[in-house]
Design an enzyme around this catalytic site. Structure first.
Site, short mmCIF file in Angstrom:
data_model
loop_
_atom_site.label_atom_id
_atom_site.label_comp_id
_atom_site.label_asym_id
_atom_site.label_seq_id
_atom_site.Cartn_x
_atom_site.Cartn_y
_atom_site.Cartn_z
NE ARG A 25 32.60 -36.36 -16.36
CZ ARG A 25 31.56 -35.74 -15.82
NH1 ARG A 25 31.53 -35.51 -14.53
NH2 ARG A 25 30.54 -35.38 -16.56
CG ASP A 49 33.24 -39.85 -24.60
OD1 ASP A 49 32.84 -39.81 -23.42
OD2 ASP A 49 32.58 -39.42 -25.58
CE1 TYR A 75 39.57 -33.56 -25.99
CE2 TYR A 75 38.66 -31.34 -25.78
CZ TYR A 75 38.78 -32.65 -25.32
OH TYR A 75 38.11 -33.03 -24.18
NE ARG A 107 34.15 -39.31 -31.31
CZ ARG A 107 33.56 -40.31 -30.66
NH1 ARG A 107 33.56 -40.32 -29.31
NH2 ARG A 107 32.99 -41.29 -31.30
#
Lengths: 267, 267
Positions: free
Chosen positions: A49, A51, A109, A196
């Protein structure tokens, strides 16, 4: 019949993957199309999921259907109805025991940063801008320290609600690009905001405000206050979903630690 | 004191340049900043009022001020306050007789198209997608026919409200790119939707539905119904503004026809 769908999306104009009371989400776009086709609500289950503002080069979801439609017809039907910031790359029929979230054993990622004297408006929403010079080699040195199995409590949002904050990273590296760098990280799973936070920390290393050797003690400290920054969502891309342990073994060798999910974990 | 500002913007999330009752526009972003600095409304005057979704690689506007701020300080102040889809590239002080619109003697636009078997979500808002194969050479042949001075009544929106629909094109060509083509067009000025109508027509030529030799009679016909399509805004970039005849002469030779504006024309 369980249908597996491989998709891409440009996250800039979505509030994220998951459906919300108000606003545009990826889940909402698909469920709207499926509702029209089924004349009832059909829920989709993603591997991840993402962001608000986060992109996906590769993402999966599955759903169950009684409609007898061939995979390429599903793909065509969905792409014809989707807005141009979402695309279905592939559709297949899978075993009814397969589950996009529980069968996901790893994710990769990529975080994209561009640098230079001037902001580039055409990178808006697609790459993060850092004007300052950064020591890429130092950053890469620091990135390596995260490889392996660690408790990432100090490197995720304090809102993370999962039992175990132990995750295994198989790859963690900085590569130089034409006008900046990409951070590439592959792991068994990721905590809320973890990539992040890692990027923001690596940038601090690049500025000389942190040293690569700080990583082990920060992992040990498990204290987010010592790693206070979070890089913006716009540079973040979900790049690959590993749906089978063999795929991970293929990429990272047979002696890696593989995590299989047992419960509804939030990552 | 008259200040000239050179800017770029990514048009996807703007309703266009010009201020509107509701919604986000480029003019609104600047006038908000200038109002804060001047404690009164300051109007800006652009060289071109781009439409919703249209991008600018180069655009100019001017405004008058009593504030005694150096050009690089203006640039810094504006860039610090702007969102990341607008950027100020340069600020200079100009003569009070200079006017961004009336002194504009030419403009160049670029229209970007990508092709291929699959849509690319990361091109969303930045390039227009055409799946079908196109005959680029035929398109380029047709593009050449538009060079020179013509009445473009048949190739603009019927909403165009200007006295003369005669414009001079100095350049009109298709160039192949890695995954598609760009249409590049430089002219004395452009009528409402003119570049997007030209592109849509050239694509019809690329598909074989029109011939390059059709151009002279379509120009002659001055009938928009014979050229019914308009390409989407997302692929359109304002690329250069010519603020002096010498610049045009430099690029296209001294025997070109130069149009100087006398009145408030809508282009």
């Amino acid at each position: 019949m369980r249908i597996l769908v491989k998709i891409s999306y440009q996250g800039s104009n979505f509030l994220g993957f998951q459906i919300q009371q108000h606003g545009r989400t990826v889940q909402q776009q698909f469920e709207k199309i499926l509702k029209r086709m089924h004349k009832r609500h059909v829920r989709i289950h993603p591997s991840s999921r993402t962001d608000r503002g986060v992109h996906a080069i590769e993402q999966y979801f599955h759903f169950d259907t009684e409609l007898n439609i061939a995979p390429d017809k599903w793909q065509y039907a969905m792409n014809s109805a989707l807005p141009d910031d979402i695309y279905v790359n592939e559709v297949s029929i899978v075993d009814e025991n397969f589950h996009c979230r529980y069968d996901c054993v790893g994710k990769r990622y990529r975080y994209k940063v561009y640098q230079g004297a001037h902001r580039d408006v055409f990178m808006s929403g697609l790459k993060t801008y850092y004007r300052d010079d950064l020591d890429i080699e130092k950053m890469n040195e620091a990135a390596q320290y995260f490889i392996g199995t660690h408790d990432f409590t100090g490197f995720c949002s304090q809102k993370t609600e999962v039992e175990s904050k132990e995750r295994t990273l198989y790859q963690s590296e900085i590569i130089k690009t034409e006008n900046g760098f990409d951070y590439i990280v592959t792991g068994s799973g990721f905590l809320y905001n973890m990539v992040r936070v890692l990027v923001a920390f690596l940038i601090e290393v690049g500025k000389g405000k942190r040293q690569p050797e700080d990583v082990p003690k920060l992992l040990e400290a498990k204290d987010r206050k010592q790693v206070p920054f979070t890089a913006p969502a716009e540079g973040l891309y979900l790049e690959k979903i590993y749906l089978a342990p063999e795929e991970l073994v293929n990429d990272f060798g047979s002696d890696i630690k593989i995590h299989r999910k047992k419960s509804l974990e939030n990552d």
